[in-house]
Design a protein around this motif. Structure first.
Motif, PDB file in Angstrom:
ATOM      1  N   ASP A 191      11.345  26.969  11.076  1.00 27.81           N
ATOM      2  CA  ASP A 191      10.395  26.048  10.451  1.00 27.81           C
ATOM      3  C   ASP A 191      10.168  24.782  11.281  1.00 27.81           C
ATOM      4  N   LYS A 202       6.465  23.579  11.916  1.00 30.78           N
ATOM      5  CA  LYS A 202       5.583  23.363  10.771  1.00 30.78           C
ATOM      6  C   LYS A 202       5.574  21.883  10.372  1.00 30.78           C
ATOM      7  N   PHE A 255       5.033  19.316   7.152  1.00 25.22           N
ATOM      8  CA  PHE A 255       5.126  19.307   5.697  1.00 25.22           C
ATOM      9  C   PHE A 255       4.707  17.932   5.155  1.00 25.22           C
ATOM     10  N   PRO A 311       5.825  20.636  -0.469  1.00 18.18           N
ATOM     11  CA  PRO A 311       5.298  22.003  -0.464  1.00 18.18           C
ATOM     12  C   PRO A 311       6.338  23.007  -0.966  1.00 18.18           C
TER      13      PRO A 311
END
Length: 459
Positions: free
Chosen positions: A393, A396, A398, A431
């Motif tokens: 992750d 990514k 967020f 999220p």
């Protein structure tokens, strides 16, 4: 010339309104002379009293004038962290001491508290975030001033190396690992600085500021110096997008001020402070920044700034960061012991390997005598790498929201030290992909605390 008076009785000049005496007889002349002398004597005495009163008021105003320790042309109420500006109408909580023409201003706050962050990454504990500051100014002449400041924190003792619990907070390290869901402790010495300012005319002035450590001209006044945030024990989770360079080991700033506009530039050390909170890190002077500040009214302070920060984290020495910030701080006095302060802050980071991420913050503080209500809303984009998630992750981004509301009631107020009892709750929004790290329940943090600080300083 006054019109000639030919009557036996005094008259009034139609031009200036002065009482005119008759000059028709010698007796009248004698009587009028005596009366005129008495009137002139009274006028002279009244004038002397007026001059003394005006001189006394001027001297009193001169003696009570409080200049910024950074730039003597600025009022002290405008002085924020580093060389940043607050609105001129901002009330000051502190203790002022005078030593002849020298002035010492003392500030600070301590928050003994219990905090409970209810998630799988959270924690609960008793601690006490704190800071203490002294500002000193010494005139070298009518238009030159030497200033000095020192800021300390006992966070290394009260918070330990990991700092205090703060969900979704990130930045700096502990045991060579990136911190997450913690606000790092501040160094024992957060600022030791000197400044020299020169006033050239009533509108033009300049200053030089050097700190080891200190704060460069980048971002708004740091959160603990903004009145809109001063009653909350917590730093914003957008701190490292907006004002995290407020502790920099090695900074030099040159600034010029024209009326209520300031342009300044800094060279400084980009590296965040190391884990040893008691030492002085090596100065590097490898980064730079510039800022434009404008106080269009006494109640408003605006700034926009940009900086290049080299190698901000020790774990990534090759990283480079470009930070851009803009802010508006509004302060409205509501009476002799009431005030409303609001800040809007935007910050953007462009970091090697992550690209551009944004943050925005709005916070407000309403104080009326013994009661204070405050709130903060912020949104910040953090990478999986920044949040110390699994490697899958890391790339990514967020978006994280934080909603905070708090209340403080002063138990002692206006007697030199204000001791308040308060509570605060923060709700985060995240999220769904982060549920496996933080749990399925809504991330909520509760706090109860005491707020101890100097009372409001009467100008």
């Amino acid at each position: 010339m006054h019109p000639e008076v030919v009557k036996d009785q005094p008259g009034e000049c139609p031009i200036c309104g002065m009482t005119l005496v008759p000059v028709k007889t010698e007796a009248n002349v004698q009587r009028s002379t005596s009366k005129a002398e008495r009137r002139m004597s009274k006028f002279t005495a009244d004038k002397n009293v007026a001059v003394e009163h005006e001189h006394g008021a001027h001297s009193s105003a001169h003696e009570m004038a409080m200049h910024s320790s950074v730039n003597m042309a600025d009022p002290m109420s405008r002085e924020g962290s580093g060389t940043s500006w607050l609105p001129d109408s901002t009330p000051m909580y502190g203790r002022m001491l005078m030593f002849g023409d020298d002035m010492l201003m003392l500030h600070g706050a301590v928050f003994p508290r219990y905090v409970n962050a209810s998630t799988e990454r959270g924690d609960d504990r008793i601690d006490a975030p704190n800071w203490f500051m002294a500002m000193y100014s010494h005139p070298l002449g009518t238009d030159t001033q030497l200033g000095a400041r020192a800021m300390m924190s006992l966070d290394p003792l009260t918070e330990g190396g990991r700092g205090y619990p703060l969900l979704f907070q990130s930045g700096e390290t502990w045991h060579d690992q990136p911190l997450h869901d913690r606000q790092h402790p501040h160094d024992l010495f957060s600022e030791v600085s000197l400044s020299l300012s020169q006033r050239f005319t009533s509108d033009v002035s300049a200053f030089v500021y050097v700190g080891y450590p200190g704060e460069p001209a980048l971002g708004p006044p740091t959160f603990m110096h903004r009145l809109s945030a001063m009653d909350s024990p917590d730093a914003p989770i957008s701190h490292h997008w907006q004002d995290s360079t407020h502790v920099t080991f090695g900074v030099a700033t040159l600034g010029a001020v024209w009326r209520n506009v300031k342009i300044e530039g800094s060279v400084f050390t980009g590296r965040e402070p190391g884990e040893n909170r008691y030492d002085f890190d090596r100065p590097r002077f490898d980064s730079y920044s510039g800022r434009i500040s404008w106080n269009p009214t006494a109640n408003l302070a605006l700034q926009v700034s940009h900086g290049y920060v080299k190698s901000p984290e020790a774990t990534e020495p090759d990283a480079k960061l470009h930070r851009t910030s803009a802010s508006a701080i509004f302060n409205q006095p509501l009476g002799p012991d009431s005030n409303w302060s609001t800040s809007l802050v935007w910050g953007q980071n462009d970091l090697t390997g992550e690209g551009t991420t944004q943050s925005v913050l709005a916070e407000t503080n309403y104080q009326r005598k013994r009661d204070t209500v405050y709130a903060r809303i912020e949104r910040v984009e953090k990478s999986g790498h920044e949040l110390v998630l699994d490697e899958s992750d890391h790339g990514k981004i967020f978006p994280i929201w934080a909603y905070t509301v708090g209340y403080v009631r002063d138990l002692s107020h206006g007697s030199g030290i204000d001791v308040g009892l308060g509570g605060q709750v923060t709700i985060n929004s995240m999220p769904d992909e982060l549920d496996r790290y933080y749990g399925d329940e809504l991330p909520v943090t509760f706090e109860v605390f005491m707020r101890i600080r100097p009372s409001l300083h009467a100008h």
